[in-house]
Design a protein around this motif. Sequence first.
Motif, PDB file in Angstrom:
ATOM      1  N   VAL A  34      31.647  37.284  48.711  1.00 38.47           N
ATOM      2  CA  VAL A  34      30.755  38.280  48.111  1.00 38.47           C
ATOM      3  C   VAL A  34      31.544  39.529  47.709  1.00 38.47           C
ATOM      4  N   VAL A  35      32.293  40.078  48.626  1.00 40.52           N
ATOM      5  CA  VAL A  35      33.056  41.303  48.350  1.00 40.52           C
ATOM      6  C   VAL A  35      34.094  41.056  47.256  1.00 40.52           C
ATOM      7  N   THR A  36      34.771  39.927  47.328  1.00 40.02           N
ATOM      8  CA  THR A  36      35.790  39.591  46.323  1.00 40.02           C
ATOM      9  C   THR A  36      35.195  39.551  44.926  1.00 40.02           C
ATOM     10  N   TYR A  37      34.032  38.952  44.778  1.00 31.95           N
ATOM     11  CA  TYR A  37      33.429  38.820  43.451  1.00 31.95           C
ATOM     12  C   TYR A  37      32.706  40.078  42.993  1.00 31.95           C
ATOM     13  N   VAL A  38      32.303  40.936  43.903  1.00 35.73           N
ATOM     14  CA  VAL A  38      31.815  42.261  43.485  1.00 35.73           C
ATOM     15  C   VAL A  38      32.967  43.003  42.806  1.00 35.73           C
ATOM     16  N   ILE A  39      34.104  43.040  43.467  1.00 35.88           N
ATOM     17  CA  ILE A  39      35.272  43.740  42.916  1.00 35.88           C
ATOM     18  C   ILE A  39      35.722  43.079  41.619  1.00 35.88           C
ATOM     19  N   PHE A  40      35.797  41.760  41.603  1.00 39.50           N
ATOM     20  CA  PHE A  40      36.224  41.011  40.415  1.00 39.50           C
ATOM     21  C   PHE A  40      35.351  41.354  39.207  1.00 39.50           C
ATOM     22  N   THR A  41      34.046  41.289  39.382  1.00 42.17           N
ATOM     23  CA  THR A  41      33.115  41.544  38.285  1.00 42.17           C
ATOM     24  C   THR A  41      33.178  42.998  37.836  1.00 42.17           C
ATOM     25  N   LEU A  42      33.269  43.932  38.779  1.00 43.67           N
ATOM     26  CA  LEU A  42      33.382  45.349  38.415  1.00 43.67           C
ATOM     27  C   LEU A  42      34.663  45.633  37.640  1.00 43.67           C
ATOM     28  N   LEU A  43      35.760  45.047  38.064  1.00 41.44           N
ATOM     29  CA  LEU A  43      37.031  45.243  37.353  1.00 41.44           C
ATOM     30  C   LEU A  43      36.966  44.712  35.927  1.00 41.44           C
ATOM     31  N   TRP A  44      36.437  43.513  35.765  1.00 42.27           N
ATOM     32  CA  TRP A  44      36.363  42.944  34.421  1.00 42.27           C
ATOM     33  C   TRP A  44      35.337  43.675  33.560  1.00 42.27           C
ATOM     34  N   PHE A  45      34.250  44.142  34.156  1.00 41.84           N
ATOM     35  CA  PHE A  45      33.308  44.953  33.375  1.00 41.84           C
ATOM     36  C   PHE A  45      34.008  46.205  32.861  1.00 41.84           C
ATOM     37  N   ALA A  46      34.710  46.908  33.737  1.00 39.72           N
ATOM     38  CA  ALA A  46      35.425  48.126  33.330  1.00 39.72           C
ATOM     39  C   ALA A  46      36.451  47.800  32.252  1.00 39.72           C
ATOM     40  N   PHE A  47      37.166  46.706  32.405  1.00 37.41           N
ATOM     41  CA  PHE A  47      38.151  46.293  31.403  1.00 37.41           C
ATOM     42  C   PHE A  47      37.489  46.107  30.036  1.00 37.41           C
ATOM     43  N   PHE A  48      36.410  45.326  29.994  1.00 35.17           N
ATOM     44  CA  PHE A  48      35.737  45.071  28.721  1.00 35.17           C
ATOM     45  C   PHE A  48      35.082  46.331  28.155  1.00 35.17           C
TER      46      PHE A  48
ATOM     47  N   GLY B 261      25.561  41.439  43.037  1.00 38.95           N
ATOM     48  CA  GLY B 261      25.752  42.774  43.616  1.00 38.95           C
ATOM     49  C   GLY B 261      26.457  43.702  42.643  1.00 38.95           C
ATOM     50  N   ALA B 262      27.488  43.185  41.966  1.00 38.52           N
ATOM     51  CA  ALA B 262      28.194  43.991  40.967  1.00 38.52           C
ATOM     52  C   ALA B 262      27.268  44.341  39.813  1.00 38.52           C
ATOM     53  N   LEU B 263      26.464  43.391  39.388  1.00 34.87           N
ATOM     54  CA  LEU B 263      25.494  43.626  38.313  1.00 34.87           C
ATOM     55  C   LEU B 263      24.547  44.759  38.691  1.00 34.87           C
TER      56      LEU B 263
ATOM     57  N   LYS C 144      26.041  46.115  27.077  1.00 33.03           N
ATOM     58  CA  LYS C 144      25.448  44.801  27.352  1.00 33.03           C
ATOM     59  C   LYS C 144      26.449  43.676  27.145  1.00 33.03           C
ATOM     60  N   VAL C 145      27.243  43.782  26.090  1.00 25.48           N
ATOM     61  CA  VAL C 145      28.248  42.748  25.814  1.00 25.48           C
ATOM     62  C   VAL C 145      29.263  42.700  26.950  1.00 25.48           C
ATOM     63  N   SER C 146      29.699  43.860  27.421  1.00 25.69           N
ATOM     64  CA  SER C 146      30.655  43.912  28.536  1.00 25.69           C
ATOM     65  C   SER C 146      30.055  43.326  29.803  1.00 25.69           C
ATOM     66  N   LEU C 147      28.790  43.599  30.012  1.00 25.69           N
ATOM     67  CA  LEU C 147      28.098  43.067  31.186  1.00 25.69           C
ATOM     68  C   LEU C 147      28.012  41.545  31.125  1.00 25.69           C
ATOM     69  N   ILE C 148      27.633  41.024  29.983  1.00 25.17           N
ATOM     70  CA  ILE C 148      27.528  39.573  29.808  1.00 25.17           C
ATOM     71  C   ILE C 148      28.898  38.918  29.933  1.00 25.17           C
TER      72      ILE C 148
END
Length: 128
Positions: free
Chosen positions: A40-54, A109-111, A65-69
Motif C-alpha cells: 500500500v505505502v509503496t504504491y501510494v508513493i509510486f502513484t504520487l511520483l508519477w502523477f507529479a512527473f506527468f 490512497g494516492a488518488l 485529469k490526464v496526469s491522474l489517469i
Amino acid sequence: MARLLRYGAYGYTLFIAVICLIPLPHIQEAPEHSDKMVHVVTYVIFTLLWFAFFYFLRPNSDYFKVSLIKSCSFAIIYGIVIEALQAALTRSRSADFNDFLANLAGISGALLVILVFRNQFSKLKSKF
C-alpha cells in the motif's frame, strides 16, 4: 525540478522492480499479511511520483485529469507486470492476487490525496 522528478520517478520504479524480483529471506517475526501494508505505502508513493512527473512537466495547466489517469493506469499496469514477473522469473517469489489488491489500495490512497490537494497542486504548478 524536471530533472529531480524524472530521476525520482524512474529511480523509484527501478527500485520497486529490484526489490520485488530479488530473493528475500522469510522473516519469521513479521505479522501475517504485514507485507500488504508495504505494498500500500509503496504504491501510494509510486502513484504520487508519477502523477507529479506527468503533471508538472506539462506546460498546459488543464493537464490534471490526464496526469491522474496516466499515473493511476501506469501504476496498475506496473503492479500487474511485477506480479507476473515474480511468477515467471523467480523461485522465491510468487504472484499473489492479494498483493495486487494491496497495490490497488495504495493507488486509491494516492488518488484520494491528489484529489484532496488538487488546489495545492495547481498553485504549485503555477509557480513553475
